[in-house]
Design an enzyme around this catalytic site. Structure first.
Site, PDB file in Angstrom:
ATOM      1  N   GLU A 193       0.835  -1.224   0.000  1.00  0.00           N
ATOM      2  CA  GLU A 193       0.000   0.000   0.000  1.00  0.00           C
ATOM      3  C   GLU A 193       0.863   1.264   0.000  1.00  0.00           C
ATOM      4  OE1 GLU A 193      -2.813  -0.330   3.254  1.00  0.00           O
ATOM      5  OE2 GLU A 193      -3.632  -2.206   2.493  1.00  0.00           O
ATOM      6  N   GLU A 212      -5.712  -7.742  -0.922  1.00  0.00           N
ATOM      7  CA  GLU A 212      -6.474  -7.428   0.297  1.00  0.00           C
ATOM      8  C   GLU A 212      -7.759  -6.720  -0.077  1.00  0.00           C
ATOM      9  OE1 GLU A 212      -5.139  -5.085   3.728  1.00  0.00           O
ATOM     10  OE2 GLU A 212      -3.141  -5.876   3.361  1.00  0.00           O
TER      11      GLU A 212
END
Ligand code: BMA
Length: 374
Positions: free
Chosen positions: A184, A292
């Site tokens: 991320e 995710e």
């Protein structure tokens, strides 16, 4: 007649060409062990068959109502997830950042491996400058390289990671894992992300991590996963890409479409993301995955069959995601909050989840052995 021969020759060579492109995927690690290559090949085949392995973070360690040696996914779906996520944040301590003893994580990985399950590791590493957490934005990456104030400490951490990986052994063979560090990174919430680090230093951090584990520590049972947070274009996705020689799986994390009040456009956004990574993986001879996602506290009882499944099954590209992983089911008693992403037994979304796992495109652990036919 001649024309036919030429045409069939052309067809022959073309079919060889495309089957080579389709069937052989190569890991960045030229010395990868056989089981590691087999795992990568398995993911590639799952993707080519338009199937998707279902994964769950911390699945065996704790669930909404229990702690230790169980599985909310199994309680609801009758089978374990095909993929298990674990986090090695706070490695070096007895327990990881969410309170699971590292010894237990290793045991769970071995048990899952024995059943045919796959492991992926993330790393919410503490900020070495402040010693607080992964979420401490204090700029530190530039001081983690050779000559930098925190280089030695960084090396110590990587050595701990190497020891952990080396402990994942059964019958003299190392268990291959999908390692997803520095994730991320296009958002600015971690010290290795966005505004908290320069593009050059982020890339350097990735490359150093791979080179240290692969070349220096000679760890050859790792498949490397690159995963951004949400993005809009291929250019954005590749902005801080460390290079094909350092990455095996192209992934991304996105929860945005499932947050409260998210509009329908966000669903199209995820479809676009799935398409972009699938096309890139195809071009690069790599595998893609939805690393995710999920809906916090399962506030939509039809999330799995009405949101996630249609996105994955949207078209030939979105079907390529080799796996999708939802985040952890925080224990209600210990953590006192609604932070769970898979239904637990008795939850109103449980029937929908069961239906989702029964779809021919979704693979749980025993499907990985049986090979669900499509
Ligand atoms: C976040 C949250 C945190 C947790 C972290 C690492 O998304 O679930 O509570 O500590 O992941 O697992």
């Amino acid at each position: 007649m001649r024309k036919t021969i030429i045409v069939s020759f052309i067809t022959f060579f073309f079919s060889i060409g495309s089957s080579v492109a389709q069937d052989s995927v190569k890991l960045n690690d030229k010395k990868a062990t056989k089981p590691t290559k087999a795992l990568y090949q398995q993911l590639h085949e799952v993707s080519n068959k338009n199937q998707t392995i279902f994964g769950h973070q911390d699945d065996l360690a704790y669930g909404y109502h229990w702690w230790g040696n169980n599985s909310d996914v199994k309680q609801v779906a009758g089978d374990y997830p095909g993929l298990y996520g674990w986090d090695i944040g706070e490695i070096g301590n007895e327990k990881n950042l969410d309170g699971i003893p590292f010894a237990d994580i290793k045991r769970y990985i071995k048990e899952a491996h024995g059943r045919g399950g796959i492991t992926t590791l993330s790393w919410h590493m503490v900020n070495l400058k402040t010693k607080t957490s992964a979420w401490d934005k204090t700029s530190v990456v530039h001081e983690m390289f050779k000559g930098g104030k925190y280089h030695e400490e960084f090396i110590q951490k990587l050595d701990l990671v190497a020891d952990f990986l080396n402990d994942l052994e059964v019958a003299g063979e190392k268990i291959p894992v999908l390692f997803r560090p520095w994730h991320e990174h296009n958002g600015s919430w971690f010290w290795w992300g966005g505004k908290n680090v320069s593009k050059e230093d982020y890339i350097k951090l990735w490359q150093f991590t791979v080179k240290y584990l692969r070349d220096k520590k000679k760890i050859h049972h790792v498949v490397y996963v690159y995963s951004t947070d949400s993005f809009e274009t291929e250019k954005m996705y590749l902005d801080r890409y460390p290079g094909d020689e350092y990455v095996d799986i192209l992934g991304f994390d996105d929860y945005g479409a499932f947050r409260k009040n998210a509009d329908d456009a966000r669903e199209k956004w995820i479809i676009n993301e799935l398409e972009i990574i699938a096309k890139l993986a195809d071009q690069k001879g790599k595998v893609c995955a939805f690393t995710e996602t999920g809906i916090e506290a399962m506030v939509d009882d039809h999330f799995f069959t009405k949101k996630l499944l249609p996105m994955l099954n949207h078209n030939e590209w979105t079907r390529k995601a080799a796996y999708v992983m939802v985040w952890r089911n925080a224990n209600y008693e210990k953590e006192q909050r609604d932070h769970f992403y898979a239904p637990y037994k008795g939850h109103s979304s449980a029937p929908d989840f069961k239906k989702f796992t029964e779809d021919e495109s979704i693979l749980l652990e025993s499907d990985l052995n049986k090979k669900k036919s499509k």
